[in-house]
Design an enzyme around this catalytic site. Structure first.
Site, PDB file in Angstrom:
ATOM      1  N   LYS A   1       7.518   7.580   2.254  1.00 53.02           N
ATOM      2  CA  LYS A   1       6.660   6.638   2.807  1.00 53.02           C
ATOM      3  C   LYS A   1       7.458   5.686   3.842  1.00 53.02           C
ATOM      4  O   LYS A   1       8.273   4.891   3.445  1.00 53.02           O
ATOM      5  CB  LYS A   1       5.849   5.847   1.850  1.00 53.02           C
ATOM      6  CG  LYS A   1       4.828   4.896   2.220  1.00 53.02           C
ATOM      7  CD  LYS A   1       4.021   4.249   1.338  1.00 53.02           C
ATOM      8  CE  LYS A   1       4.665   2.904   0.975  1.00 53.02           C
ATOM      9  NZ  LYS A   1       4.741   1.922   1.826  1.00 53.02           N
TER      10      LYS A   1
ATOM     11  N   ASP B   1       2.741   4.367   6.596  1.00 50.33           N
ATOM     12  CA  ASP B   1       1.879   3.431   6.032  1.00 50.33           C
ATOM     13  C   ASP B   1       2.016   2.076   6.891  1.00 50.33           C
ATOM     14  O   ASP B   1       2.857   0.995   6.460  1.00 50.33           O
ATOM     15  CB  ASP B   1       2.520   3.190   4.640  1.00 50.33           C
ATOM     16  CG  ASP B   1       1.738   1.972   3.938  1.00 50.33           C
ATOM     17  OD1 ASP B   1       0.921   1.697   4.060  1.00 50.33           O
ATOM     18  OD2 ASP B   1       2.560   1.225   2.820  1.00 50.33           O
TER      19      ASP B   1
ATOM     20  N   LYS C   1      -0.896   0.442   7.756  1.00 46.64           N
ATOM     21  CA  LYS C   1      -2.388  -0.290   7.353  1.00 46.64           C
ATOM     22  C   LYS C   1      -2.853  -0.809   8.729  1.00 46.64           C
ATOM     23  O   LYS C   1      -2.826  -1.956   8.892  1.00 46.64           O
ATOM     24  CB  LYS C   1      -1.862  -1.229   6.588  1.00 46.64           C
ATOM     25  CG  LYS C   1      -1.171  -0.937   5.086  1.00 46.64           C
ATOM     26  CD  LYS C   1      -1.141  -2.115   4.217  1.00 46.64           C
ATOM     27  CE  LYS C   1      -0.676  -1.718   2.861  1.00 46.64           C
ATOM     28  NZ  LYS C   1       0.703  -1.226   2.791  1.00 46.64           N
TER      29      LYS C   1
ATOM     30  N   ASP D   1      -7.713  -3.256  13.498  1.00 43.12           N
ATOM     31  CA  ASP D   1      -7.949  -4.109  14.737  1.00 43.12           C
ATOM     32  C   ASP D   1      -9.123  -3.679  15.337  1.00 43.12           C
ATOM     33  O   ASP D   1     -10.053  -3.092  14.544  1.00 43.12           O
ATOM     34  CB  ASP D   1      -6.645  -3.584  15.551  1.00 43.12           C
ATOM     35  CG  ASP D   1      -6.441  -4.658  16.661  1.00 43.12           C
ATOM     36  OD1 ASP D   1      -7.398  -5.321  17.281  1.00 43.12           O
ATOM     37  OD2 ASP D   1      -5.049  -4.765  16.877  1.00 43.12           O
TER      38      ASP D   1
ATOM     39  N   THR E   1      -2.857  -3.809  -3.929  1.00 45.98           N
ATOM     40  CA  THR E   1      -2.445  -3.940  -5.531  1.00 45.98           C
ATOM     41  C   THR E   1      -1.774  -5.206  -5.769  1.00 45.98           C
ATOM     42  O   THR E   1      -1.671  -5.359  -7.123  1.00 45.98           O
ATOM     43  CB  THR E   1      -1.779  -2.703  -5.890  1.00 45.98           C
ATOM     44  OG1 THR E   1      -0.533  -2.341  -4.898  1.00 45.98           O
ATOM     45  CG2 THR E   1      -2.719  -1.420  -5.792  1.00 45.98           C
TER      46      THR E   1
ATOM     47  N   ARG F   1      10.434  -0.105  -5.463  1.00 43.20           N
ATOM     48  CA  ARG F   1      11.557  -0.552  -6.035  1.00 43.20           C
ATOM     49  C   ARG F   1      12.008   0.175  -7.616  1.00 43.20           C
ATOM     50  O   ARG F   1      13.107   0.059  -7.671  1.00 43.20           O
ATOM     51  CB  ARG F   1      11.153  -1.914  -6.238  1.00 43.20           C
ATOM     52  CG  ARG F   1      11.220  -2.835  -4.922  1.00 43.20           C
ATOM     53  CD  ARG F   1      10.540  -3.983  -4.950  1.00 43.20           C
ATOM     54  NE  ARG F   1       9.041  -3.729  -4.926  1.00 43.20           N
ATOM     55  CZ  ARG F   1       8.202  -4.735  -5.117  1.00 43.20           C
ATOM     56  NH1 ARG F   1       8.575  -6.147  -5.012  1.00 43.20           N
ATOM     57  NH2 ARG F   1       6.705  -4.453  -5.218  1.00 43.20           N
TER      58      ARG F   1
HETATM   59  O1  C5P Z   1       8.393  -1.319  -4.676  1.00 43.15           O
HETATM   60  P1  C5P Z   1       6.681  -1.008  -5.213  1.00 43.15           P
HETATM   61  O2  C5P Z   1       6.724   0.316  -5.958  1.00 43.15           O
HETATM   62  O3  C5P Z   1       5.976  -1.736  -5.518  1.00 43.15           O
HETATM   63  O4  C5P Z   1       6.220  -0.471  -3.833  1.00 43.15           O
HETATM   64  C1  C5P Z   1       4.941  -0.230  -3.515  1.00 43.15           C
HETATM   65  C2  C5P Z   1       4.627   0.443  -2.109  1.00 43.15           C
HETATM   66  O5  C5P Z   1       3.445   0.710  -1.854  1.00 43.15           O
HETATM   67  C3  C5P Z   1       5.155  -0.730  -0.950  1.00 43.15           C
HETATM   68  O6  C5P Z   1       5.694   0.086   0.197  1.00 43.15           O
HETATM   69  C4  C5P Z   1       3.911  -1.326  -0.536  1.00 43.15           C
HETATM   70  O7  C5P Z   1       3.826  -1.721   0.906  1.00 43.15           O
HETATM   71  C5  C5P Z   1       3.003  -0.199  -0.732  1.00 43.15           C
HETATM   72  N1  C5P Z   1       1.445  -0.331  -0.933  1.00 43.15           N
HETATM   73  C6  C5P Z   1       1.097  -1.117  -2.141  1.00 43.15           C
HETATM   74  N2  C5P Z   1      -0.045  -1.652  -2.420  1.00 43.15           N
HETATM   75  C7  C5P Z   1      -1.123  -1.134  -1.449  1.00 43.15           C
HETATM   76  C8  C5P Z   1      -0.627  -0.244  -0.329  1.00 43.15           C
HETATM   77  C9  C5P Z   1       0.505   0.126  -0.343  1.00 43.15           C
HETATM   78  O8  C5P Z   1       1.770  -1.713  -2.736  1.00 43.15           O
HETATM   79  N3  C5P Z   1      -2.512  -1.373  -1.569  1.00 43.15           N
END
Ligand code: C5P
Length: 252
Positions: free
Chosen positions: A43, A70, A72, A75, A137, A229
């Site tokens: 991603k 990703d 997002k 606009d 989230t 992470r």
């Molecule tokens: O590090 P972590 O597992 O929290 O990363 C989650 C990834 O998913 C990040 O790259 C974040 O930008 C993305 N994301 C998210 N929630 C969303 C859409 C994308 O956490 N609703």
């Protein structure tokens, strides 16, 4: 509700999207090298894309990687249409737009994809899945009600966005794994769910408000999990990803 049966490790890996949340192409490449041979998605989000750009994405595509871009987008419809056309031309497999941009904006994204594909010979570029971002989230009910100004529960907002995305012709949504069951019930099994907010048992929750383990997310019926992470911040990302894959392969 039909749940994915991930009967082997390659199939399971193909349902995991590893978030390359890095500040440079070099750092991202280091992780990619460590994960070499594992057929997961990568991603590319705004941090990496804004520095490494479309050339980095093209290079990964040339090397055979499946990519979720990703960015997002959110606009006016005409601008999103142009943005969608540009990213579809890059050959990414999945990209997303904010459902909060409304029906017309999401329809414009689909038109942008159509326009991009008509410029290519049939079969030379795959049609990307276009996914709507529902409620991030990291958002809890207090933030939703008091800061963003949307009344009701996070679940209600997510479901409303999912139905709107479906009506606009999108292929699926990004949502918390906690909402997958209700989204599939409202929008159908083939409406794709991509779920971040994934934490292997015992991992640090960080800034995510609503989390589940990878296995639980697939048990809910999700199609893809996004994990950042918990993989990238570990000293041995490959071992961590292998462990996650093991945890979701169905016992035969
Ligand atoms: O590090 P972590 O597992 O929290 O990363 C989650 C990834 O998913 C990040 O790259 C974040 O930008 C993305 N994301 C998210 N929630 C969303 C859409 C994308 O956490 N609703």
């Amino acid at each position: 509700m039909s749940k994915l049966k991930l009967s082997n490790r390659a199939e399971a890996a193909g349902r995991i999207m590893v978030a390359l949340d890095y500040a440079s192409a070099e750092s991202a490449e280091q992780l990619i090298k460590q994960l070499e041979g594992i057929p997961c998605y990568v991603k590319v989000g705004m941090q990496l894309f804004y520095t490494a750009g479309p050339d980095f994405v093209r290079r990964l595509k040339t090397r055979g990687y499946k990519i979720f871009l990703d960015l997002k987008m959110h606009d006016i419809p005409n601008t999103v249409k142009g943005g969608a056309e540009s990213v579809a031309k890059l050959g990414v497999d999945v990209f997303n737009v904010h459902a909060a941009g409304g029906r017309q904006m999401m329809e414009a994204a689909m038109e942008g994809v159509d326009k991009a594909l008509t410029g290519f010979q049939a079969g030379t570029v795959t049609r990307p899945l276009v996914i709507g971002v529902t409620q991030l989230t990291s958002t809890n009910e207090q933030v939703l009600n008091q800061e963003i100004g949307i009344a009701g529960s996070v679940e209600e907002a997510v479901l409303r966005y999912a139905v709107l995305a479906k009506e606009a012709g999108l292929n699926g949504v990004v949502a918390s794994p906690l909402e997958v069951l209700r989204i599939k019930a409202a929008c159908g099994d083939s409406f794709v769910t991509v779920t971040p907010g994934i934490r292997p048992a015992g991992a640090d929750v960080g800034d995510q408000s609503r989390v589940m383990t990878p296995r639980e997310a697939f048990e809910q019926g999700t199609d893809y999990v996004v994990i950042g992470r918990p993989i990238t911040a570990f000293p041995d990302p490959r071992q961590t990803l292998e462990g996650i894959i093991d945890s979701i392969v169905a016992e035969s």
